[in-house]
Design a protein around this motif. Structure first.
Motif, PDB file in Angstrom:
ATOM      1  N   ALA A 219       0.829  -1.203   0.000  1.00  0.00           N
ATOM      2  CA  ALA A 219       0.000   0.000   0.000  1.00  0.00           C
ATOM      3  C   ALA A 219       0.863   1.253   0.000  1.00  0.00           C
ATOM      4  O   ALA A 219       0.567   2.235  -0.699  1.00  0.00           O
ATOM      5  CB  ALA A 219      -0.934  -0.014   1.204  1.00  0.00           C
ATOM      6  N   ARG A 220       1.934   1.223   0.784  1.00  0.00           N
ATOM      7  CA  ARG A 220       2.856   2.360   0.773  1.00  0.00           C
ATOM      8  C   ARG A 220       3.422   2.584  -0.621  1.00  0.00           C
ATOM      9  O   ARG A 220       3.472   3.712  -1.124  1.00  0.00           O
ATOM     10  CB  ARG A 220       4.015   2.112   1.729  1.00  0.00           C
ATOM     11  CG  ARG A 220       3.699   2.138   3.198  1.00  0.00           C
ATOM     12  CD  ARG A 220       5.005   1.898   3.938  1.00  0.00           C
ATOM     13  NE  ARG A 220       4.822   1.564   5.324  1.00  0.00           N
ATOM     14  CZ  ARG A 220       5.768   1.075   6.104  1.00  0.00           C
ATOM     15  NH1 ARG A 220       6.979   0.856   5.600  1.00  0.00           N
ATOM     16  NH2 ARG A 220       5.536   0.798   7.372  1.00  0.00           N
ATOM     17  N   ALA A 221       3.884   1.497  -1.256  1.00  0.00           N
ATOM     18  CA  ALA A 221       4.504   1.606  -2.573  1.00  0.00           C
ATOM     19  C   ALA A 221       3.521   2.135  -3.613  1.00  0.00           C
ATOM     20  O   ALA A 221       3.906   2.845  -4.545  1.00  0.00           O
ATOM     21  CB  ALA A 221       5.055   0.246  -3.002  1.00  0.00           C
ATOM     22  N   ALA A 222       2.233   1.786  -3.440  1.00  0.00           N
ATOM     23  CA  ALA A 222       1.207   2.225  -4.391  1.00  0.00           C
ATOM     24  C   ALA A 222       0.620   3.579  -4.011  1.00  0.00           C
ATOM     25  O   ALA A 222      -0.294   4.072  -4.692  1.00  0.00           O
ATOM     26  CB  ALA A 222       0.098   1.185  -4.459  1.00  0.00           C
ATOM     27  N   HIS A 223       1.118   4.173  -2.926  1.00  0.00           N
ATOM     28  CA  HIS A 223       0.645   5.473  -2.436  1.00  0.00           C
ATOM     29  C   HIS A 223      -0.848   5.432  -2.097  1.00  0.00           C
ATOM     30  O   HIS A 223      -1.572   6.411  -2.310  1.00  0.00           O
ATOM     31  CB  HIS A 223       0.942   6.580  -3.448  1.00  0.00           C
ATOM     32  CG  HIS A 223       2.392   6.696  -3.790  1.00  0.00           C
ATOM     33  ND1 HIS A 223       3.343   7.158  -2.908  1.00  0.00           N
ATOM     34  CD2 HIS A 223       3.080   6.366  -4.933  1.00  0.00           C
ATOM     35  CE1 HIS A 223       4.536   7.125  -3.479  1.00  0.00           C
ATOM     36  NE2 HIS A 223       4.410   6.647  -4.701  1.00  0.00           N
ATOM     37  N   THR A 224      -1.280   4.277  -1.577  1.00  0.00           N
ATOM     38  CA  THR A 224      -2.636   4.154  -1.050  1.00  0.00           C
ATOM     39  C   THR A 224      -2.548   4.089   0.473  1.00  0.00           C
ATOM     40  O   THR A 224      -1.463   4.189   1.047  1.00  0.00           O
ATOM     41  CB  THR A 224      -3.342   2.912  -1.607  1.00  0.00           C
ATOM     42  OG1 THR A 224      -2.553   1.747  -1.316  1.00  0.00           O
ATOM     43  CG2 THR A 224      -3.498   3.035  -3.125  1.00  0.00           C
ATOM     44  N   ASP A 225      -3.669   3.900   1.137  1.00  0.00           N
ATOM     45  CA  ASP A 225      -3.727   3.985   2.598  1.00  0.00           C
ATOM     46  C   ASP A 225      -3.267   2.671   3.233  1.00  0.00           C
ATOM     47  O   ASP A 225      -3.974   1.661   3.153  1.00  0.00           O
ATOM     48  CB  ASP A 225      -5.162   4.296   3.025  1.00  0.00           C
ATOM     49  CG  ASP A 225      -5.305   4.534   4.520  1.00  0.00           C
ATOM     50  OD1 ASP A 225      -4.305   4.358   5.243  1.00  0.00           O
ATOM     51  OD2 ASP A 225      -6.408   4.887   4.959  1.00  0.00           O
TER      52      ASP A 225
END
Length: 369
Positions: A219-225
């Protein structure tokens, strides 16, 4: 999961830190120890519960003490192996498998380091499905498994083997030893046969920790929550997103005890959440209303990164998100609640069932503490 390598270690540590409900010790320290052990001895084979032979000797290993002390008194890395060898000598037979006693923080990492050093496989499961502060708070105790003989070891190489009349007595004796030896020791105890694992362990929790940690990382890598990713993985309920405004914490009797106060931000502005803890978070009270209790999981995550925040890591100004997640159903049996429910810890409140009742507790039908 077939083996634990350096590639998956970070994800397991991150996920176990979340599952540890604020306790189990700082996962970063254990992660460093496990990393060095794997580098020196190679990957650790992982065995599913159903694949362990019935006559196997499965030994849980862990650290014991106040997590606050762990931050200043870093283990040398060999304490668990020392405790294991002392227990094997007392039993008169070798261990065939290692398992975590809890899937929380440093105590998810230390068994990996011990298994690597001992050249043994690790069982994919643990005896709690989270972390609890006392030695008798394990599922094997519900099926009559004794947690003694118990071997204790400190960082100087001192060892003590405890033979107690019951599991509560073993906890009291071991806790006194722990305090005397500086509030940080290691344990090998609660020996299980292979045919006891299905009833005595929560299955596949190392795998769950790895998947949970990976979900947060991705999620961090995809810039999601990342908090939403963790909540979805755990089927969790959000309790509050806010800022830590006060923490009262003390090391007492071999435990880190205290309370944290959080003030809501964003959609939770104007709300206040208080967290009571004894190594682990045990009670969550929002605006004077009990919204989650032990033995269900109360997990605190950094709101930006999704990283787990331990009870000793709580500090003023930290932005966090608090989730509740369901415990293993065996913990909400009468015997389980007698061991780990809120009244055991001295709170004048009954266990708040997770699910629809817990969800409605945010509204008019909430029960007060």
């Amino acid at each position: 999961m077939r083996e634990i390598t350096l590639d998956v270690l970070d994800d397991i540590a991150r996920g176990a830190g979340i599952l540890g409900t604020g306790g189990g010790g700082d996962p970063y320290i254990g992660q460093l120890l496990a990393r060095e052990a794997i580098r020196e001895h190679g990957p650790v084979p992982v065995v599913a519960i159903e694949d362990v032979p019935a006559d196997a000797t499965v030994v849980p290993v862990a650290g014991m003490g106040a997590p606050t002390v762990l931050l200043e008194r870093v283990p040398n890395g060999g304490e668990e192996l020392t405790a294991l060898r002392a227990l094997e000598k007392h039993l008169g037979r070798p261990a065939t498998h290692i398992t975590p006693i809890e899937i929380g923080g440093v105590n998810s990492m230390l068994p990996i380091a011990c298994a690597a050093a001992a050249g043994l496989p690790i069982v994919d499961g643990d005896a709690m499905g989270r972390a609890f502060p006392e030695l008798q708070m394990v599922l094997p105790g519900l099926i009559g498994v004794s947690n003694s003989p118990m071997a204790l070891a400190d960082d100087k190489g001192n060892t003590i083997v405890v033979e107690a009349v019951d599991n509560h007595a073993a906890e009291r004796i071991a806790r006194a030893v722990c305090v005397e030896l500086g509030c940080q020791i290691s344990c090998a105890d609660t020996v299980l046969r292979g045919d006891q694992l299905a009833d005595g362990l929560v299955p596949a929790t190392l795998t769950l920790a790895g998947r949970l940690g990976a979900a947060v990382r991705e999620a961090r890598a995809a810039h999601t929550d990342p908090v939403a990713a963790a909540r979805a993985m755990l089927s969790g309920i959000p309790l509050l997103t806010g800022k830590v405004v006060d923490v009262v914490r003390r090391t007492e009797g071999g435990f880190a005890r205290g309370r944290a106060r959080l003030e809501g931000i964003g959609d939770d502005a104007g709300r206040v959440l208080e967290l009571d803890f004894q190594n682990e978070h045990l009670l969550a009270t929002r605006d004077g209303v009990t919204v989650a209790t032990t033995p269900d999981l109360i997990c605190v995550l950094d709101s930006e990164t999704g990283s787990p925040v331990t009870t000793e890591g709580l500090r003023y100004g930290l932005r966090v998100s608090v989730l509740a997640a369901r415990c293993d159903p065996r913990w909400i049996s009468p015997g389980g609640l007698a061991l780990t429910g809120p009244r055991y810890f001295g709170y004048d409140v009954d266990y708040l069932p997770f699910g629809e009742e817990a969800r409605t507790s945010f509204g008019e039908e909430a029960r007060t503490s």
